[in-house]
Scaffold this active site. Sequence first.
Site, short mmCIF file in Angstrom:
data_model
loop_
_atom_site.label_atom_id
_atom_site.label_comp_id
_atom_site.label_asym_id
_atom_site.label_seq_id
_atom_site.Cartn_x
_atom_site.Cartn_y
_atom_site.Cartn_z
N SER A 191 0.83 -1.21 0.00
CA SER A 191 0.00 0.00 0.00
C SER A 191 0.87 1.26 0.00
CB SER A 191 -0.91 0.02 1.23
OG SER A 191 -1.76 -1.09 1.25
N1 SAM Z 1 -0.70 -4.76 4.14
C1 SAM Z 1 0.03 -5.05 2.93
C2 SAM Z 1 1.43 -4.52 2.96
O1 SAM Z 1 1.82 -3.90 3.94
O2 SAM Z 1 2.14 -4.78 2.00
C3 SAM Z 1 -0.64 -4.58 1.67
C4 SAM Z 1 -1.79 -5.37 1.37
S1 SAM Z 1 -2.31 -5.49 -0.28
C5 SAM Z 1 -2.96 -3.90 -0.60
C6 SAM Z 1 -3.74 -6.51 0.07
C7 SAM Z 1 -3.39 -7.95 0.41
O3 SAM Z 1 -4.56 -8.60 0.86
C8 SAM Z 1 -2.89 -8.74 -0.79
O4 SAM Z 1 -1.64 -9.30 -0.51
C9 SAM Z 1 -3.95 -9.81 -0.97
O5 SAM Z 1 -3.46 -11.04 -1.45
C10 SAM Z 1 -4.50 -9.93 0.44
N2 SAM Z 1 -5.83 -10.53 0.55
C11 SAM Z 1 -6.90 -10.37 -0.27
N3 SAM Z 1 -7.95 -11.09 0.19
C12 SAM Z 1 -7.53 -11.69 1.34
C13 SAM Z 1 -8.15 -12.57 2.27
N4 SAM Z 1 -9.40 -12.97 2.14
N5 SAM Z 1 -7.41 -13.00 3.32
C14 SAM Z 1 -6.12 -12.61 3.47
N6 SAM Z 1 -5.48 -11.80 2.61
C15 SAM Z 1 -6.18 -11.34 1.56
#
Ligand code: SAM
Length: 228
Positions: free
Chosen positions: A73
Amino acid sequence: MLDNPVEEFVIDTYKLQGLRAKLVKTLREKGIQDEGVLTAVGKVPRHSFVESAFAEQAYDDRPLPIGDGQTISQPYTVARQSELLELKPGMKVLEIGTGSGYQAAILCEMGCKVFSIERIRSLHVKSQRILTDLGYKPRLKWGDGSPGWATYDPYDRILVTAASPSVPDTLKKQLAINGILVIPVGDLKIQVMMKITRKSQEEFIQQRLNEFQFVPMIGKHGWKEEQL
Ligand code: SAM
């Protein structure tokens, strides 16, 4: 297995430290006021969470690709979500969407006990390695985080870092009394940041804040793959 297990670990040079200090200044100018958050952003080497080719861009205020169609992000988003959580050292925090592990590192740096779930296995494995290398010790899990992680509830804070079509009841139920849930809710294009505070067993206060853009939360309480 990691795609590239011997990936270069970029040293935290004076140049990168300078860029990081500049990023803190930028976040302050954009309105981030929580000194704990700003201090953590000033300490965590964001460049360690992106491909080495992106090391210098890691301190621009923008999201970057981390593989598998996902992103780390934008620093402003990380700082704003962290600020909305009103964190104090020792708090138990659940993050849904570990991604690169950067947000988890910020939470650890702020002295929180961190639990984080990621649905993509390669990202889960990679973030675990980076966080361990840097000395952070969150508890990470691979799987669908949309139902939360009931084994360790209640949580003082829950943070969702992917876009959700609604506020899953199951996450609200895993909040401690006076706990706060921060979650972007909307459609696949744009979401409103929601801050939900649990006042009692049944009473929740809901605030709608600014608009953001996140990758989707895919799972039982999120979007189904076929909806994307
Ligand atoms: N917090 C992260 C960082 O610091 O890099 C950024 C997150 S990224 C915007 C969103 C993440 O949520 C992705 O890696 C995606 O694979 C994960 N994601 C999406 N749906 C999810 C779920 N149901 N459970 C866990 N992770 C999930």
